[in-house]
Design a protein around this motif. Structure first.
Motif, PDB file in Angstrom:
ATOM      1  N   ASP A   1      -0.819   0.146  -5.091  1.00 56.49           N
ATOM      2  CA  ASP A   1      -0.778  -1.230  -4.532  1.00 56.49           C
ATOM      3  C   ASP A   1       0.759  -1.430  -4.505  1.00 56.49           C
ATOM      4  OD1 ASP A   1      -0.247  -2.024  -7.163  1.00 56.49           O
ATOM      5  OD2 ASP A   1      -2.266  -3.345  -7.085  1.00 56.49           O
TER       6      ASP A   1
ATOM      7  N   LYS B   1      -0.230   4.197   0.238  1.00 60.31           N
ATOM      8  CA  LYS B   1      -0.859   4.992   1.456  1.00 60.31           C
ATOM      9  C   LYS B   1      -0.146   4.713   2.821  1.00 60.31           C
ATOM     10  CE  LYS B   1      -5.530   5.920  -0.337  1.00 60.31           C
ATOM     11  NZ  LYS B   1      -6.892   5.756   0.183  1.00 60.31           N
ATOM     12  N   THR B   2       0.147   3.399   3.128  1.00 64.42           N
ATOM     13  CA  THR B   2       0.677   3.039   4.258  1.00 64.42           C
ATOM     14  C   THR B   2       2.403   3.536   4.179  1.00 64.42           C
ATOM     15  OG1 THR B   2      -0.494   1.027   4.427  1.00 64.42           O
ATOM     16  CG2 THR B   2       1.446   1.004   5.723  1.00 64.42           C
TER      17      THR B   2
ATOM     18  N   SER C   1       0.818  -1.114   0.051  1.00 66.50           N
ATOM     19  CA  SER C   1      -0.024   0.148  -0.062  1.00 66.50           C
ATOM     20  C   SER C   1       0.929   1.427  -0.048  1.00 66.50           C
ATOM     21  CB  SER C   1      -1.122   0.109   1.375  1.00 66.50           C
ATOM     22  OG  SER C   1      -1.527   1.233   1.238  1.00 66.50           O
TER      23      SER C   1
END
Length: 233
Positions: free
Chosen positions: A197, A107-108, A105
């Motif tokens: 992703d 975002k992570t 991810s």
């Protein structure tokens, strides 16, 4: 060279003799007379010692990984250390993000970078087992504009190590959105690009680094990915 005798007359030294003059602060200077053959031998020994010192790796400048890496070994670190800024040499590095630990991810990854103000090292292994990545002067983040400095560079291993430093042609070092991370650009393709992703990526030649494609193929799938951040600078 001339040598003064007790009679205060001057005498020409033989061709096979040379004079070495030594002087230090607050120390009485003195003269040593040796043959040219000995002087040549001393210079040869000194050059050999200097060469050995240059060839010997400087271990205390290597990055020190505080966690186990699935992608980097001592050989990788030795090659990378030669291109990293002096301020990072010998510093400990901690694992800030790994797809094996934190999942795939972007975002992570951004979230793990939040609050950092130190260089980071991105390392990728593609499905063909080739290892490559980027040293970034700044942690990755979402941004409207490009950021970073000329300390940023791209690199690849296998079969040989290649580092691609800033060319000076533009300042498109890095930019980030929630959909992708881009490093280098300006020529219709990014030096390194990753999707949201962290599974798909691409690497093209770009003016920022004048690099070749880092991956086995320009479009690649990510097998493993780690981001390390330096401490104590």
């Amino acid at each position: 060279m001339w040598l003064e005798e007790k009679s205060e007359t001057m005498k020409l030294l033989p061709d096979n003799v040379t004079v070495l003059y030594f002087a230090r602060d607050r120390v009485e200077p003195y003269v040593e007379i040796i043959t040219v053959k000995d002087a040549t031998r001393r210079r040869s020994l000194s050059s050999s010692e200097d060469k050995e010192a240059e060839d010997e790796p400087v271990r205390d400048t290597l990055p020190v990984l505080k966690h186990q890496s699935q992608l980097l070994d001592a050989r990788h670190l030795e090659r990378l250390a030669a291109h990293m800024p002096v301020k990072t040499q010998g510093s400990p590095w901690q694992l800030a993000f790994s797809v094996a630990v934190h999942g795939s991810s972007l975002k992570t990854l951004y979230r793990n970078m939040a609050g950092l103000d130190r260089p980071v090292l991105l390392v990728i292994r593609d499905m063909h087992k080739k290892v490559f990545g980027a040293f970034s002067s700044d942690p990755f983040r979402v941004s409207r504009f490009c950021y970073g400095t000329g300390e940023t560079f791209l690199f690849s291993f296998s079969p040989d190590f290649q580092a691609y430093r800033w060319s000076g042609e533009n300042s498109y070092f890095m930019s980030g959105t929630l959909e992708s991370l881009q490093i280098g650009g300006g020529g219709g393709g990014f030096g390194l690009w990753l999707n949201a992703d962290l599974y798909r990526g691409s690497s093209f030649s770009c003016p920022t680094f004048n690099n070749k494609s880092l991956s086995t193929q320009e479009d690649f799938n990510v097998l493993d990915l780690e981001v390390w951040t330096v401490q104590n600078i």
